[in-house]
Design a protein around this motif. Sequence first.
Motif, PDB file in Angstrom:
ATOM      1  N   LYS A  86       0.081   5.905 -31.859  1.00 32.62           N
ATOM      2  CA  LYS A  86      -0.819   7.027 -31.599  1.00 32.62           C
ATOM      3  C   LYS A  86      -1.353   7.633 -32.893  1.00 32.62           C
ATOM      4  N   TRP A  87      -0.507   7.694 -33.909  1.00 33.43           N
ATOM      5  CA  TRP A  87      -0.949   8.299 -35.173  1.00 33.43           C
ATOM      6  C   TRP A  87      -2.025   7.444 -35.846  1.00 33.43           C
ATOM      7  N   ALA A  88      -1.988   6.129 -35.622  1.00 33.16           N
ATOM      8  CA  ALA A  88      -3.016   5.256 -36.186  1.00 33.16           C
ATOM      9  C   ALA A  88      -4.372   5.539 -35.549  1.00 33.16           C
ATOM     10  N   VAL A  89      -4.368   5.804 -34.253  1.00 30.74           N
ATOM     11  CA  VAL A  89      -5.608   6.168 -33.557  1.00 30.74           C
ATOM     12  C   VAL A  89      -6.162   7.474 -34.124  1.00 30.74           C
ATOM     13  N   LEU A  90      -5.268   8.427 -34.385  1.00 27.83           N
ATOM     14  CA  LEU A  90      -5.677   9.722 -34.936  1.00 27.83           C
ATOM     15  C   LEU A  90      -6.343   9.562 -36.298  1.00 27.83           C
ATOM     16  N   TYR A  91      -5.711   8.818 -37.207  1.00 21.38           N
ATOM     17  CA  TYR A  91      -6.273   8.652 -38.549  1.00 21.38           C
ATOM     18  C   TYR A  91      -7.530   7.787 -38.536  1.00 21.38           C
ATOM     19  N   ALA A  92      -7.605   6.858 -37.578  1.00 19.35           N
ATOM     20  CA  ALA A  92      -8.808   6.039 -37.441  1.00 19.35           C
ATOM     21  C   ALA A  92     -10.008   6.896 -37.056  1.00 19.35           C
ATOM     22  N   ALA A  93      -9.756   8.021 -36.382  1.00 24.17           N
ATOM     23  CA  ALA A  93     -10.834   8.941 -36.006  1.00 24.17           C
ATOM     24  C   ALA A  93     -11.117   9.950 -37.122  1.00 24.17           C
ATOM     25  N   ILE A  94     -10.064  10.418 -37.783  1.00 23.11           N
ATOM     26  CA  ILE A  94     -10.214  11.467 -38.803  1.00 23.11           C
ATOM     27  C   ILE A  94     -10.951  10.962 -40.040  1.00 23.11           C
ATOM     28  N   LYS A 132     -14.440  -8.174 -36.129  1.00 18.78           N
ATOM     29  CA  LYS A 132     -14.221  -9.406 -36.892  1.00 18.78           C
ATOM     30  C   LYS A 132     -13.686  -9.109 -38.280  1.00 18.78           C
ATOM     31  N   ALA A 133     -14.350  -8.205 -38.994  1.00 21.10           N
ATOM     32  CA  ALA A 133     -13.910  -7.866 -40.344  1.00 21.10           C
ATOM     33  C   ALA A 133     -12.561  -7.158 -40.315  1.00 21.10           C
ATOM     34  N   GLY A 134     -12.422  -6.202 -39.394  1.00 23.80           N
ATOM     35  CA  GLY A 134     -11.178  -5.442 -39.336  1.00 23.80           C
ATOM     36  C   GLY A 134      -9.968  -6.306 -39.022  1.00 23.80           C
ATOM     37  N   VAL A 135     -10.080  -7.169 -38.028  1.00 19.30           N
ATOM     38  CA  VAL A 135      -8.937  -7.983 -37.612  1.00 19.30           C
ATOM     39  C   VAL A 135      -8.657  -9.113 -38.602  1.00 19.30           C
ATOM     40  N   LEU A 136      -9.691  -9.875 -38.975  1.00 15.86           N
ATOM     41  CA  LEU A 136      -9.455 -11.035 -39.838  1.00 15.86           C
ATOM     42  C   LEU A 136      -9.026 -10.637 -41.251  1.00 15.86           C
ATOM     43  N   GLU A 137      -9.658  -9.609 -41.816  1.00 13.28           N
ATOM     44  CA  GLU A 137      -9.255  -9.164 -43.155  1.00 13.28           C
ATOM     45  C   GLU A 137      -7.843  -8.597 -43.139  1.00 13.28           C
ATOM     46  N   GLU A 138      -7.487  -7.899 -42.065  1.00  9.06           N
ATOM     47  CA  GLU A 138      -6.125  -7.368 -41.977  1.00  9.06           C
ATOM     48  C   GLU A 138      -5.108  -8.476 -41.751  1.00  9.06           C
ATOM     49  N   ILE A 206      -0.156  -5.127 -37.878  1.00  9.91           N
ATOM     50  CA  ILE A 206      -1.495  -5.035 -38.457  1.00  9.91           C
ATOM     51  C   ILE A 206      -2.508  -4.488 -37.460  1.00  9.91           C
ATOM     52  N   SER A 207      -2.117  -4.354 -36.208  1.00 10.73           N
ATOM     53  CA  SER A 207      -3.050  -3.788 -35.227  1.00 10.73           C
ATOM     54  C   SER A 207      -3.420  -2.355 -35.606  1.00 10.73           C
ATOM     55  N   ASN A 208      -2.517  -1.655 -36.278  1.00  5.19           N
ATOM     56  CA  ASN A 208      -2.782  -0.280 -36.691  1.00  5.19           C
ATOM     57  C   ASN A 208      -3.806  -0.216 -37.821  1.00  5.19           C
ATOM     58  N   SER A 209      -3.636  -1.058 -38.828  1.00  3.21           N
ATOM     59  CA  SER A 209      -4.608  -1.093 -39.923  1.00  3.21           C
ATOM     60  C   SER A 209      -5.920  -1.724 -39.458  1.00  3.21           C
ATOM     61  N   SER A 210      -5.846  -2.668 -38.513  1.00  5.64           N
ATOM     62  CA  SER A 210      -7.065  -3.286 -37.973  1.00  5.64           C
ATOM     63  C   SER A 210      -7.915  -2.260 -37.237  1.00  5.64           C
ATOM     64  N   LEU A 211      -7.254  -1.372 -36.491  1.00  4.01           N
ATOM     65  CA  LEU A 211      -7.971  -0.315 -35.779  1.00  4.01           C
ATOM     66  C   LEU A 211      -8.666   0.609 -36.764  1.00  4.01           C
ATOM     67  N   LEU A 212      -7.935   1.052 -37.779  1.00  3.19           N
ATOM     68  CA  LEU A 212      -8.502   1.931 -38.802  1.00  3.19           C
ATOM     69  C   LEU A 212      -9.668   1.253 -39.514  1.00  3.19           C
ATOM     70  N   HIS A 213      -9.479  -0.009 -39.868  1.00  5.38           N
ATOM     71  CA  HIS A 213     -10.483  -0.790 -40.584  1.00  5.38           C
ATOM     72  C   HIS A 213     -11.728  -1.012 -39.719  1.00  5.38           C
ATOM     73  N   VAL A 270      -5.177   9.902 -46.179  1.00  6.66           N
ATOM     74  CA  VAL A 270      -4.471   9.055 -45.209  1.00  6.66           C
ATOM     75  C   VAL A 270      -3.221   8.449 -45.845  1.00  6.66           C
ATOM     76  N   CYS A 271      -3.334   8.002 -47.108  1.00  2.93           N
ATOM     77  CA  CYS A 271      -2.165   7.447 -47.809  1.00  2.93           C
ATOM     78  C   CYS A 271      -1.032   8.469 -47.852  1.00  2.93           C
TER      79      CYS A 271
END
Length: 282
Positions: A86-94, A132-138, A206-213, A270-271
């Motif tokens: 859930k926190w990944a969704v929050l930061y992906a929006a913020i 594509k970029a978010g998932v493959l790069e992550e 990586i689904s969390n970083s992929s979402l943010l990306h 975010v870091c």
Amino acid sequence: MEMQFSKGKTIVHIIIYVLLYFAGDLLSSIAFDLLFSMIGLPIRGLYSILRILGCFIVTYILFWLYTTKILHLKMKDFRITSSIRKWAVLYAAILPSFVVICYVIIGSPIVTISNPAEIVIAVTYSIIAALKAGVLEEMLFRGYILKLLETKWGKPVAFLVPSFLFSLLHLPSMDELSVAGVLLLMISGTLAGLMFSLVAWKGNSISNSSLLHAIWNFILVTDIMHITTAQGVYGEPVFSIMIPADNVLVTGAGFGVEASIISIIGYLFVCGAVIRMKSDQT
């Protein structure tokens, strides 16, 4: 299965994964260019959508084949799972919201595309391109490279090396090379890489970083919105925010606003927020 590779084999595997990443794009481009040289498409922009979707599928299959058939490992061994926090969704929006709001304040927003059909094509393409970029790069950087380095050399090396490589990967995207532009890109790209690494590691997927990306790319990199000093230079987005060109810290110099001081502040936020959180590692 536990990874037991020598230092030399670890480096070889990393190189192979990088080559597979580029091979997926090359193979899909050749296949689609050949196919659509013989078949016409009724809708403008459909080729780009199909081509980028094909690249995603081909690259994913190449990654999967090498992981499971050559290394005899599972995708989840590299944190490639679908567990989103859930926190990944929050930061992906913020994060993108903060950047966009800052540029709306200092710039001039305008609607570039008003034709409904063109908007549908632009949105569809942007969603697929961002995923594509978010998932493959992550998968490459925060999945395979991070895990291989972490297993052999520990977390500091695993976080810093792929983050620095991530910044180098974006050098060819610069419009023009300058000392200020390259420095901004190296700093911002490394920080963004660290941010994605922390998000993937803290969430143990990586689904969390992929979402943010992917959401970052969808809003700020694709044809949904361009934050630029000159309208129409990079195509026709749905929205544009015109900003003054007299400060490289705001424009991001030759790379764009992803390398700006505003984006850097967002990455740092975010870091810091993720570092303070309890890890999901087991």
